[in-house]
Design a protein around this motif. Structure first.
Motif, PDB file in Angstrom:
ATOM      1  N   PHE A   2       0.807  -1.276   0.067  1.00  0.00           N
ATOM      2  CA  PHE A   2      -0.143   0.158  -0.016  1.00  0.00           C
ATOM      3  C   PHE A   2       0.823   1.229  -0.010  1.00  0.00           C
ATOM      4  CE2 PHE A   2      -2.952  -3.001   1.412  1.00  0.00           C
ATOM      5  CZ  PHE A   2      -4.184  -2.704   0.800  1.00  0.00           C
ATOM      6  N   HIS A   3       2.035   1.055  -0.250  1.00  0.00           N
ATOM      7  CA  HIS A   3       3.184   2.392  -0.282  1.00  0.00           C
ATOM      8  C   HIS A   3       3.155   3.138   0.655  1.00  0.00           C
ATOM      9  CE1 HIS A   3       3.032   1.590  -4.954  1.00  0.00           C
ATOM     10  NE2 HIS A   3       1.858   1.127  -4.767  1.00  0.00           N
ATOM     11  N   LEU A   4       3.092   2.571   1.869  1.00  0.00           N
ATOM     12  CA  LEU A   4       3.152   3.233   3.388  1.00  0.00           C
ATOM     13  C   LEU A   4       4.663   3.476   3.700  1.00  0.00           C
ATOM     14  CD1 LEU A   4       0.287   1.409   5.437  1.00  0.00           C
ATOM     15  CD2 LEU A   4       0.146   3.673   4.096  1.00  0.00           C
ATOM     16  N   PRO A   5       4.874   4.638   3.949  1.00  0.00           N
ATOM     17  CA  PRO A   5       6.154   4.620   4.567  1.00  0.00           C
ATOM     18  C   PRO A   5       6.226   4.185   5.998  1.00  0.00           C
ATOM     19  CG  PRO A   5       5.303   6.790   4.470  1.00  0.00           C
ATOM     20  CD  PRO A   5       4.166   5.880   4.107  1.00  0.00           C
ATOM     21  N   VAL A   6       7.500   3.418   6.169  1.00  0.00           N
ATOM     22  CA  VAL A   6       7.718   2.677   7.362  1.00  0.00           C
ATOM     23  C   VAL A   6       8.665   3.099   8.189  1.00  0.00           C
ATOM     24  CG1 VAL A   6       8.226   0.272   8.282  1.00  0.00           C
ATOM     25  CG2 VAL A   6       7.413   0.693   6.028  1.00  0.00           C
ATOM     26  N   VAL A   7       8.099   3.651   9.574  1.00  0.00           N
ATOM     27  CA  VAL A   7       8.974   3.763  10.623  1.00  0.00           C
ATOM     28  C   VAL A   7       9.346   3.017  11.315  1.00  0.00           C
ATOM     29  CG1 VAL A   7       9.031   5.391  12.757  1.00  0.00           C
ATOM     30  CG2 VAL A   7       7.620   5.945  10.672  1.00  0.00           C
ATOM     31  N   PHE A   8      10.830   2.837  11.651  1.00  0.00           N
ATOM     32  CA  PHE A   8      11.409   1.636  12.611  1.00  0.00           C
ATOM     33  C   PHE A   8      11.844   2.379  13.615  1.00  0.00           C
ATOM     34  CE2 PHE A   8      11.478  -0.169   7.843  1.00  0.00           C
ATOM     35  CZ  PHE A   8      11.394  -1.499   8.294  1.00  0.00           C
ATOM     36  N   LEU A   9      11.432   1.609  14.825  1.00  0.00           N
ATOM     37  CA  LEU A   9      11.784   2.278  16.077  1.00  0.00           C
ATOM     38  C   LEU A   9      12.587   1.180  16.705  1.00  0.00           C
ATOM     39  CD1 LEU A   9       8.792   4.154  17.485  1.00  0.00           C
ATOM     40  CD2 LEU A   9      10.691   5.078  16.127  1.00  0.00           C
ATOM     41  N   ALA A  10      13.772   1.249  16.489  1.00  0.00           N
ATOM     42  CA  ALA A  10      15.126   0.145  17.021  1.00  0.00           C
ATOM     43  C   ALA A  10      15.229   0.119  18.431  1.00  0.00           C
ATOM     44  CB  ALA A  10      15.848  -0.140  16.040  1.00  0.00           C
ATOM     45  N   ASP A  11      15.156  -0.860  19.242  1.00  0.00           N
ATOM     46  CA  ASP A  11      15.748  -0.908  20.522  1.00  0.00           C
ATOM     47  C   ASP A  11      15.724  -2.312  20.866  1.00  0.00           C
ATOM     48  OD1 ASP A  11      16.611  -0.611  23.150  1.00  0.00           O
ATOM     49  OD2 ASP A  11      15.137   1.170  23.583  1.00  0.00           O
ATOM     50  N   ASN A  12      16.723  -3.133  20.651  1.00  0.00           N
ATOM     51  CA  ASN A  12      16.753  -4.507  20.671  1.00  0.00           C
ATOM     52  C   ASN A  12      18.399  -4.950  20.812  1.00  0.00           C
ATOM     53  OD1 ASN A  12      18.249  -5.959  18.238  1.00  0.00           O
ATOM     54  ND2 ASN A  12      16.678  -4.706  17.264  1.00  0.00           N
ATOM     55  N   PRO A  13      18.355  -6.211  21.794  1.00  0.00           N
ATOM     56  CA  PRO A  13      19.784  -6.705  21.988  1.00  0.00           C
ATOM     57  C   PRO A  13      20.021  -7.710  21.083  1.00  0.00           C
ATOM     58  CG  PRO A  13      18.165  -7.876  23.532  1.00  0.00           C
ATOM     59  CD  PRO A  13      17.299  -6.730  22.608  1.00  0.00           C
ATOM     60  N   GLY A  14      19.271  -7.771  19.850  1.00  0.00           N
ATOM     61  CA  GLY A  14      19.669  -8.612  18.569  1.00  0.00           C
ATOM     62  C   GLY A  14      18.465  -9.870  18.495  1.00  0.00           C
ATOM     63  N   VAL A  15      18.876 -10.886  17.872  1.00  0.00           N
ATOM     64  CA  VAL A  15      17.993 -11.933  17.443  1.00  0.00           C
ATOM     65  C   VAL A  15      18.022 -12.757  18.594  1.00  0.00           C
ATOM     66  CG1 VAL A  15      17.288 -13.875  16.047  1.00  0.00           C
ATOM     67  CG2 VAL A  15      17.992 -11.632  15.094  1.00  0.00           C
ATOM     68  N   MET A  16      16.989 -13.536  18.879  1.00  0.00           N
ATOM     69  CA  MET A  16      16.649 -14.281  20.242  1.00  0.00           C
ATOM     70  C   MET A  16      17.770 -15.432  19.952  1.00  0.00           C
ATOM     71  SD  MET A  16      15.597 -14.985  23.071  1.00  0.00           S
ATOM     72  CE  MET A  16      14.025 -13.895  23.224  1.00  0.00           C
ATOM     73  N   ALA A  17      18.668 -15.800  21.122  1.00  0.00           N
ATOM     74  CA  ALA A  17      19.435 -16.552  21.061  1.00  0.00           C
ATOM     75  C   ALA A  17      19.095 -17.756  21.983  1.00  0.00           C
ATOM     76  CB  ALA A  17      21.004 -15.868  21.509  1.00  0.00           C
ATOM     77  N   GLY A  18      20.108 -18.866  21.747  1.00  0.00           N
ATOM     78  CA  GLY A  18      19.651 -20.115  22.785  1.00  0.00           C
ATOM     79  C   GLY A  18      19.225 -21.289  21.854  1.00  0.00           C
ATOM     80  N   THR A  19      19.404 -22.312  22.582  1.00  0.00           N
ATOM     81  CA  THR A  19      18.883 -23.619  21.966  1.00  0.00           C
ATOM     82  C   THR A  19      17.236 -23.637  21.302  1.00  0.00           C
ATOM     83  OG1 THR A  19      20.653 -24.989  23.402  1.00  0.00           O
ATOM     84  CG2 THR A  19      18.823 -26.296  22.366  1.00  0.00           C
ATOM     85  N   ALA A  20      16.665 -23.222  22.305  1.00  0.00           N
ATOM     86  CA  ALA A  20      15.226 -23.240  21.932  1.00  0.00           C
ATOM     87  C   ALA A  20      15.086 -22.341  20.831  1.00  0.00           C
ATOM     88  CB  ALA A  20      14.289 -22.785  23.207  1.00  0.00           C
ATOM     89  N   ALA A  21      15.484 -21.267  20.687  1.00  0.00           N
ATOM     90  CA  ALA A  21      15.464 -20.214  19.422  1.00  0.00           C
ATOM     91  C   ALA A  21      15.799 -20.988  18.243  1.00  0.00           C
ATOM     92  CB  ALA A  21      16.199 -19.102  19.661  1.00  0.00           C
ATOM     93  N   GLU A  22      17.178 -21.512  18.496  1.00  0.00           N
ATOM     94  CA  GLU A  22      17.559 -22.262  17.222  1.00  0.00           C
ATOM     95  C   GLU A  22      16.778 -23.658  16.659  1.00  0.00           C
ATOM     96  OE1 GLU A  22      21.570 -23.225  17.704  1.00  0.00           O
ATOM     97  OE2 GLU A  22      22.424 -21.219  18.393  1.00  0.00           O
TER      98      GLU A  22
END
Length: 251
Positions: free
Chosen positions: A97-117
């Motif tokens: 729909f051609h909408l501008p996207v606002v990204f508000l970033a505040d993260n320590p990364g992608v989820m890590a760990g055995t369960a995530a993998e």
């Protein structure tokens, strides 16, 4: 202001109370989204699914926008499989729909760990990355406190991703991992550890020096900076909007 009257610039004095200075403290990002956008315009989609990411439709300066925000109140903002899937689908919707996207970033990364993998986090995260890379409408990125590892790329921080503007708050922390964790892993102590942690604090300014960020802004000026970016994106329009055929295959 309500009923479409809140469309002009304004300072966000309350944002300093909503976003803790300590990057290890969680907070609910939804009041930040509501503060930045036009009053009463925010509609969150799928709030009960993939809660580590907030996806919302809103108005900014009277114009419709899509918002993708990390949610530090859930898993410290780490992007897990559900959050990545939700964000990827939402980004496809926004681009269609051609909408501008606002990204508000505040993260320590992608989820890590055995369960995530075992859940296939890398494939799901790759799908979100591919979806945001395919967005051809305006992309406005803001690093609020931190963006580590692949988590920064998922939130469209990379300078080669065709953003209209890339902004950061002072003190935003960047890198492959938090400096404290890196120092622990490398067994650093004393001056070496202090130097690593100190360099992390200046990461936003160092990135701005190399044009990875367009500007390091006062958080209270966030709305006004985004309004300026939307006006800039409007000047870059090359013709009337038209349907877009998706390209490539998402992971």
């Amino acid at each position: 202001a309500e009923n479409g009257q809140d469309t002009g610039p304004r300072a966000l004095d309350d944002v300093l109370d909503l976003v803790p200075a300590d990057p290890r403290k969680g907070y609910d990002v939804r009041p930040v989204v509501e503060l930045v956008c036009d009053a009463g315009s925010v509609l969150e989609l799928q709030p009960g699914f993939g809660r580590a990411v907030v996806s919302a439709l809103a108005h900014l300066g009277g114009a419709p926008v899509a918002v993708v925000a990390n949610q530090p109140a859930v898993k410290a903002g780490s992007i897990d499989t559900d959050a990545a899937d939700k964000a990827a689908r939402f980004l496809e919707l926004a681009d269609a729909f051609h909408l501008p996207v606002v990204f508000l970033a505040d993260n320590p990364g992608v989820m890590a760990g055995t369960a995530a993998e075992r859940s296939g986090i890398l494939r799901h995260a790759a799908r979100m990355f591919a979806a945001q890379a395919r967005v051809r409408s305006a992309k406005l990125h803001v690093t609020m406190r931190k963006a580590y590892g692949f988590g920064s790329s998922l939130m469209a921080m990379n300078p080669f991703d065709g953003q209209t503007v890339t902004l950061a708050f002072p003190g935003a922390r960047l890198g492959a991992m938090p400096a404290e964790s890196g120092a622990d892993a490398a067994g650093l102590e004393g001056d070496s550890r202090d130097l690593l942690e100190h360099s992390e604090l200046g990461g936003a300014y160092s990135a701005a020096d190399t044009m990875s960020y367009d500007a390091v802004i006062d958080p209270r000026e966030l709305r006004n900076a985004l309004l300026d970016a939307l006006r800039l994106s409007a000047t870059r329009a090359t013709g009337p909007v038209a349907p877009r055929a998706p390209r490539g295959i998402l992971p």
